[in-house]
Write an enzyme that holds these catalytic residues in place. Structure first.
Site, PDB file in Angstrom:
ATOM      1  N   ASP A 194       0.814  -1.211   0.000  1.00 44.75           N
ATOM      2  CA  ASP A 194       0.000   0.000   0.000  1.00 44.75           C
ATOM      3  C   ASP A 194       0.851   1.265   0.000  1.00 44.75           C
ATOM      4  O   ASP A 194       1.902   1.323   0.654  1.00 44.75           O
ATOM      5  CB  ASP A 194      -0.916   0.023   1.224  1.00 44.75           C
ATOM      6  CG  ASP A 194      -2.163  -0.810   1.034  1.00 44.75           C
ATOM      7  OD1 ASP A 194      -2.221  -1.599   0.071  1.00 44.75           O
ATOM      8  OD2 ASP A 194      -3.080  -0.686   1.873  1.00 44.75           O
ATOM      9  N   ARG A 243      -7.627  -5.210  -6.156  1.00 41.33           N
ATOM     10  CA  ARG A 243      -6.536  -4.249  -5.954  1.00 41.33           C
ATOM     11  C   ARG A 243      -5.181  -4.814  -6.408  1.00 41.33           C
ATOM     12  O   ARG A 243      -4.283  -5.040  -5.603  1.00 41.33           O
ATOM     13  CB  ARG A 243      -6.446  -3.794  -4.496  1.00 41.33           C
ATOM     14  CG  ARG A 243      -7.722  -3.171  -3.968  1.00 41.33           C
ATOM     15  CD  ARG A 243      -7.533  -2.607  -2.573  1.00 41.33           C
ATOM     16  NE  ARG A 243      -8.759  -2.015  -2.062  1.00 41.33           N
ATOM     17  CZ  ARG A 243      -8.878  -1.400  -0.893  1.00 41.33           C
ATOM     18  NH1 ARG A 243      -7.819  -1.303  -0.097  1.00 41.33           N
ATOM     19  NH2 ARG A 243     -10.029  -0.891  -0.500  1.00 41.33           N
TER      20      ARG A 243
END
Length: 531
Positions: A194, A243
């Protein structure tokens, strides 16, 4: 939108555990840092070298990693930390010092620079313990496994991210790592990789991401769009719900990755993001590219991808899949050189090279694994090699300027005795912005011409400078002169920003004089080098 992990992801975990056990028995004996192999956007903005040139230390606990960081002379003193064994909560404590800012529940790289963490020996496993990079630059993480990091349940670490970056992070290369979870949010896990709140110039290469609800995001919300210039290549994404990555704003280059069992969605470009998606192989997956779970559109440029047993949803208010007839809806210029493997061989070459304990092997551009020292060979014609050129002035969302190669050596503008001045400055800008290592700040003259200088308290030998324009102003600088600021002698004349070389000159001041421009020039960085 919070989404439960699918049954298919959980059902695969028993098989994955068995494979992992076999992998431990076959681990390579030892790897060494291969900083010369950095690729992608991490080569830009001055390049990524990690701890090259610094001391090499060994660590087999998290506390030892923190101690190595905290006993450096400064927060920027280069260091290579060779890690072996299992790093976990039981052996990771907070260590204090003037060159660090650590915590007990995470490997904390905060407010530091010039660090390499590399797994050696029988392997390095960060078990339920994440790696957190914040307010830092020039970091390399290589040849390690990070697994089962939780944001709920016990024990907790790093907000549930295997590797997380946030808040003004620049130039990170993550290479030959395994990032693993054992489920999705309902099981206590978050993202594997992330980035949020101003992260730029990152490359993830030759790595595996598996068994997770979320592969990773770039931007934490639809308004967190300042994260950009991220490269993903030769990675394996397997048994991931979504994602791969989720991209909000910014630019991503995604090439030669192998995607298997993306259960809900894959590359999710939204909120104005632009992704260049080249020669990837998608297999047994759903909605592998598009804008999902939002009405805020993103964009993509595609070429050479293979879609093997991929299914697509029907378009809706918050669903805009790129397929089944996948077409480009934008163009993205890439500032660095790269060579594409043919998409047809991506599953095999990624299987042979991606992940920790693979000897840091890479592809040679002809779908053949080689050791890093072997170097690249000429690509096969079928691989559709691409050697990109610098973007045109209209491609304002690509970083600027685009030097033909990353500078080597020490940027003298960042020396402790370096200063800056100039002929004038526009409101809201500063001379010092050209030597702060931050591309989001800049200097502009009060008009369309003017001088900006870097100076030192003692003479330096300078033979090369790099002028980097701020985003949105690429191509504004027209003609210029480089002056020996101490004598007024002209060292070089030309036009356009980028890398400028001239005869080595010993001086206490170098001046970049802009004599014409097409719009208000914005100089984000004025780098100076000895050679």
């Amino acid at each position: 939108m919070k989404r439960p992990v699918t049954r298919r992801l959980l059902a695969a975990l028993a098989t994955t555990a068995a494979v992992a056990a076999i992998g431990v028995a076959l681990q390579a004996p030892q790897a060494s840092a291969a900083t010369g192999g950095v690729t992608g956007f991490a080569t830009q903005n001055g390049g990524t070298t990690g701890g090259a040139g610094g001391a090499t230390v060994q660590a087999s606990t998290g506390t030892a990693i923190h101690t190595a960081l905290c006993t450096r002379a400064s927060t920027s003193t280069p260091i290579i930390i060779q890690v072996s064994g299992t790093i976990n909560h039981g052996n990771t404590t907070k260590v204090s010092g003037s060159s660090c800012n650590t915590a007990a529940d995470v490997i904390e790289l905060k407010g530091i620079s010039n660090v390499t963490i590399i797994g050696v020996g029988g392997g390095a496993i960060f078990d339920q313990l994440g790696i957190h990079i914040r307010d830092s630059s020039n970091i390399i993480i290589q040849n390690v496994t990070v697994r089962n990091v939780k944001k709920s349940g016990s024990p907790l670490s790093n907000g549930g991210d295997a590797i997380g970056m946030e808040s003004t992070v620049r130039n990170v290369w993550v290479d030959h790592v395994n990032l693993e979870a054992s489920g999705g949010e309902a099981q206590g896990f978050d993202g594997l990789f992330d980035m949020k709140n101003d992260v730029q110039y990152v490359t993830l290469s030759y790595s595996t991401l598996s068994n997770s609800g979320r592969g990773g995001l770039i931007g934490s919300s639809e308004t967190d769009t300042g994260n950009s210039f991220i490269t993903f290549h030769h990675n394996l994404y397997q048994n991931i719900d979504s994602r791969t990555p989720l991209l909000r704003g910014g630019i991503a280059h995604i090439y030669n990755n192998s995607y298997v069992s993306l259960n809900e969605s894959g590359i999710n470009s939204r909120a104005g993001a632009r992704a260049k998606v080249d020669n990837n192989y998608f297999k047994n997956s759903k909605d592998v590219l598009g804008t999902f779970y939002t009405s805020e559109a993103g964009y993509w440029q595609v070429s050479g991808n293979i879609f093997d047993n991929v299914t697509w949803s029907s378009p809706g208010t918050d669903t805009n899949p790129a397929g089944p007839n996948v077409q480009s809806n934008t163009t993205v210029s890439i500032p660095y050189s790269y060579t594409l493997d043919a998409a047809s061989c991506v599953p095999s070459v990624v299987a042979a090279t991606a992940g920790a304990n693979k000897g840091l092997q890479v592809s040679n551009g002809s779908c053949t694994p080689v050791s890093p020292s072997a170097g690249p060979s000429s690509p096969a014609p079928s691989a559709s090699p691409s050697r990109s050129t610098a973007p045109s002035p209209s491609a304002s969302s690509v970083p600027s300027p685009q030097p033909s190669s990353s500078p080597s050596g020490t940027n003298l503008s960042l020396a402790s005795d370096a200063g800056a001045d100039g002929s004038s400055k526009a409101s809201g800008t500063s001379y010092g912005n050209v030597k702060d290592g931050n591309l989001s700040t800049f200097w502009s003259p009060s008009g369309v011409t003017g001088d900006i200088s870097v100076k030192w308290s003692s003479a330096k030998s300078v033979s090369r400078i790099v002028i980097r324009e701020a985003s949105g102003s690429t191509g504004a600088i027209g003609s210029w002169q480089v002056l020996n600021g101490a004598t007024g002698a002209v060292l070089k004349s030309g036009s356009g920003a980028g890398t400028i070389t001239f005869t080595a000159t010993s001086t206490t001041k170098v001046t970049f004089r802009i004599t014409s421009s097409s719009a208000a020039p914005k100089v984000a960085e004025f780098e100076t080098y000895a050679s």
